[in-house]
Write a protein that holds these residues in place. Structure first.
Motif, PDB file in Angstrom:
ATOM      1  N   ARG A 127      96.175 -27.158  27.415  1.00 59.77           N
ATOM      2  CA  ARG A 127      94.786 -27.606  27.233  1.00 59.77           C
ATOM      3  C   ARG A 127      94.207 -28.136  28.541  1.00 59.77           C
ATOM      4  N   VAL A 128      95.040 -28.788  29.359  1.00 62.25           N
ATOM      5  CA  VAL A 128      94.590 -29.314  30.649  1.00 62.25           C
ATOM      6  C   VAL A 128      94.395 -28.163  31.628  1.00 62.25           C
ATOM      7  N   ARG A 129      95.304 -27.177  31.610  1.00 59.11           N
ATOM      8  CA  ARG A 129      95.150 -25.996  32.472  1.00 59.11           C
ATOM      9  C   ARG A 129      93.807 -25.320  32.201  1.00 59.11           C
ATOM     10  N   LEU A 130      93.479 -25.177  30.920  1.00 56.52           N
ATOM     11  CA  LEU A 130      92.223 -24.541  30.531  1.00 56.52           C
ATOM     12  C   LEU A 130      91.022 -25.358  31.001  1.00 56.52           C
ATOM     13  N   ARG A 131      91.066 -26.679  30.846  1.00 55.69           N
ATOM     14  CA  ARG A 131      89.945 -27.528  31.278  1.00 55.69           C
ATOM     15  C   ARG A 131      89.730 -27.436  32.776  1.00 55.69           C
ATOM     16  N   VAL A 132      90.826 -27.473  33.547  1.00 56.57           N
ATOM     17  CA  VAL A 132      90.704 -27.392  35.009  1.00 56.57           C
ATOM     18  C   VAL A 132      90.189 -26.013  35.418  1.00 56.57           C
ATOM     19  N   PHE A 133      90.686 -24.959  34.763  1.00 55.49           N
ATOM     20  CA  PHE A 133      90.243 -23.595  35.052  1.00 55.49           C
ATOM     21  C   PHE A 133      88.736 -23.462  34.816  1.00 55.49           C
ATOM     22  N   GLU A 134      88.263 -23.981  33.707  1.00 56.06           N
ATOM     23  CA  GLU A 134      86.837 -23.896  33.377  1.00 56.06           C
ATOM     24  C   GLU A 134      85.987 -24.786  34.276  1.00 56.06           C
ATOM     25  N   LYS A 135      86.519 -25.921  34.675  1.00 58.34           N
ATOM     26  CA  LYS A 135      85.784 -26.834  35.559  1.00 58.34           C
ATOM     27  C   LYS A 135      85.423 -26.142  36.874  1.00 58.34           C
ATOM     28  N   PHE A 136      86.340 -25.322  37.405  1.00 55.20           N
ATOM     29  CA  PHE A 136      86.114 -24.637  38.675  1.00 55.20           C
ATOM     30  C   PHE A 136      85.596 -23.212  38.484  1.00 55.20           C
ATOM     31  N   GLY A 137      85.243 -22.860  37.262  1.00 59.04           N
ATOM     32  CA  GLY A 137      84.646 -21.550  37.002  1.00 59.04           C
ATOM     33  C   GLY A 137      85.594 -20.384  37.197  1.00 59.04           C
ATOM     34  N   GLY A 138      86.894 -20.624  37.121  1.00 56.01           N
ATOM     35  CA  GLY A 138      87.866 -19.537  37.268  1.00 56.01           C
ATOM     36  C   GLY A 138      87.952 -18.982  38.674  1.00 56.01           C
ATOM     37  N   ILE A 139      87.576 -19.769  39.680  1.00 55.42           N
ATOM     38  CA  ILE A 139      87.609 -19.334  41.076  1.00 55.42           C
ATOM     39  C   ILE A 139      88.823 -19.959  41.766  1.00 55.42           C
ATOM     40  N   CYS A 140      89.593 -19.134  42.495  1.00 53.27           N
ATOM     41  CA  CYS A 140      90.708 -19.645  43.291  1.00 53.27           C
ATOM     42  C   CYS A 140      90.127 -20.523  44.393  1.00 53.27           C
ATOM     43  N   GLN A 141      90.588 -21.741  44.488  1.00 55.16           N
ATOM     44  CA  GLN A 141      90.035 -22.690  45.439  1.00 55.16           C
ATOM     45  C   GLN A 141      90.585 -22.513  46.855  1.00 55.16           C
ATOM     46  N   LEU A 142      91.547 -21.621  47.036  1.00 55.99           N
ATOM     47  CA  LEU A 142      92.069 -21.338  48.379  1.00 55.99           C
ATOM     48  C   LEU A 142      91.468 -20.062  48.965  1.00 55.99           C
ATOM     49  N   SER A 143      91.258 -19.061  48.108  1.00 55.74           N
ATOM     50  CA  SER A 143      90.743 -17.784  48.612  1.00 55.74           C
ATOM     51  C   SER A 143      89.281 -17.546  48.250  1.00 55.74           C
ATOM     52  N   GLY A 144      88.777 -18.259  47.244  1.00 52.30           N
ATOM     53  CA  GLY A 144      87.412 -18.063  46.805  1.00 52.30           C
ATOM     54  C   GLY A 144      87.236 -16.857  45.883  1.00 52.30           C
ATOM     55  N   ARG A 145      88.352 -16.225  45.504  1.00 50.70           N
ATOM     56  CA  ARG A 145      88.319 -15.039  44.654  1.00 50.70           C
ATOM     57  C   ARG A 145      88.333 -15.426  43.182  1.00 50.70           C
ATOM     58  N   LYS A 146      87.651 -14.668  42.361  1.00 52.55           N
ATOM     59  CA  LYS A 146      87.650 -14.879  40.914  1.00 52.55           C
ATOM     60  C   LYS A 146      89.036 -14.549  40.368  1.00 52.55           C
TER      61      LYS A 146
ATOM     62  N   MET B 286      91.313 -13.171  37.704  1.00 56.51           N
ATOM     63  CA  MET B 286      91.185 -12.212  36.607  1.00 56.51           C
ATOM     64  C   MET B 286      92.299 -12.456  35.585  1.00 56.51           C
ATOM     65  N   PRO B 287      92.136 -11.950  34.349  1.00 60.26           N
ATOM     66  CA  PRO B 287      93.160 -12.157  33.316  1.00 60.26           C
ATOM     67  C   PRO B 287      94.537 -11.613  33.701  1.00 60.26           C
ATOM     68  N   CYS B 288      94.594 -10.589  34.530  1.00 61.16           N
ATOM     69  CA  CYS B 288      95.881 -10.009  34.925  1.00 61.16           C
ATOM     70  C   CYS B 288      96.537 -10.767  36.088  1.00 61.16           C
ATOM     71  N   ASP B 289      95.806 -11.668  36.733  1.00 61.35           N
ATOM     72  CA  ASP B 289      96.331 -12.410  37.887  1.00 61.35           C
ATOM     73  C   ASP B 289      97.234 -13.553  37.452  1.00 61.35           C
ATOM     74  N   GLU B 290      98.241 -13.820  38.271  1.00 60.63           N
ATOM     75  CA  GLU B 290      99.081 -14.999  38.063  1.00 60.63           C
ATOM     76  C   GLU B 290      98.481 -16.135  38.876  1.00 60.63           C
ATOM     77  N   TRP B 291      98.307 -17.304  38.251  1.00 64.45           N
ATOM     78  CA  TRP B 291      97.700 -18.433  38.942  1.00 64.45           C
ATOM     79  C   TRP B 291      98.407 -19.726  38.567  1.00 64.45           C
ATOM     80  N   ASP B 292      98.259 -20.707  39.411  1.00 60.99           N
ATOM     81  CA  ASP B 292      98.868 -22.019  39.225  1.00 60.99           C
ATOM     82  C   ASP B 292      97.801 -23.087  39.368  1.00 60.99           C
ATOM     83  N   LEU B 293      98.182 -24.301  39.022  1.00 61.14           N
ATOM     84  CA  LEU B 293      97.366 -25.458  39.327  1.00 61.14           C
ATOM     85  C   LEU B 293      97.995 -26.143  40.526  1.00 61.14           C
ATOM     86  N   ASP B 294      97.201 -26.424  41.523  1.00 62.66           N
ATOM     87  CA  ASP B 294      97.672 -27.020  42.765  1.00 62.66           C
ATOM     88  C   ASP B 294      97.092 -28.420  42.892  1.00 62.66           C
TER      89      ASP B 294
END
Length: 115
Positions: A19-38, A40-48
């Protein structure tokens, strides 16, 4: 005013709930904060952690942002190298860094005359 309490980890290695992962993801609009790339559902991502825990950051929701896994590994590697250097310097200043046991080898004095 925030309707949901901020999540704070009990320890530095507490797992972050989905639930926290989802809130943080939505807070930043699903944008990677290191690369600026959106992300996608197929991408592997982490919380940093925005401010690394070893630098005094906290394991809490406001200190997290979404990043693509490849970029996260690169950033973490660079931070680990920096942390190791800081630890070495601190140990040297405290006198607890082990001194080298290798002897300095010399080739002796150079011959200057043919006698």
């Amino acid at each position: 005013m925030r309707s949901v309490e901020e999540w704070i980890g009990k320890t530095d290695d507490t797992a972050i709930p989905p639930r926290v992962r989802l809130r943080v993801f939505e807070k930043f609009g699903g944008i990677c904060q290191l690369s600026g790339r959106k992300i996608m559902p197929c991408d592997e991502w982490d919380l940093d952690h925005i401010k690394a825990i070893w630098r005094g950051g906290e394991h809490r929701e406001t200190n997290l942002h979404p990043v693509l896994r490849a970029h996260h590994r690169l950033k973490s590697s660079e931070e680990q190298t920096e942390q190791a250097k800081c630890d070495r310097i601190r140990k040297k200043h405290l006198g607890i860094w082990p001194s080298s046991s290798a002897k300095i080898k010399s080739r002796g004095f150079a011959k200057t005359r043919n006698v």
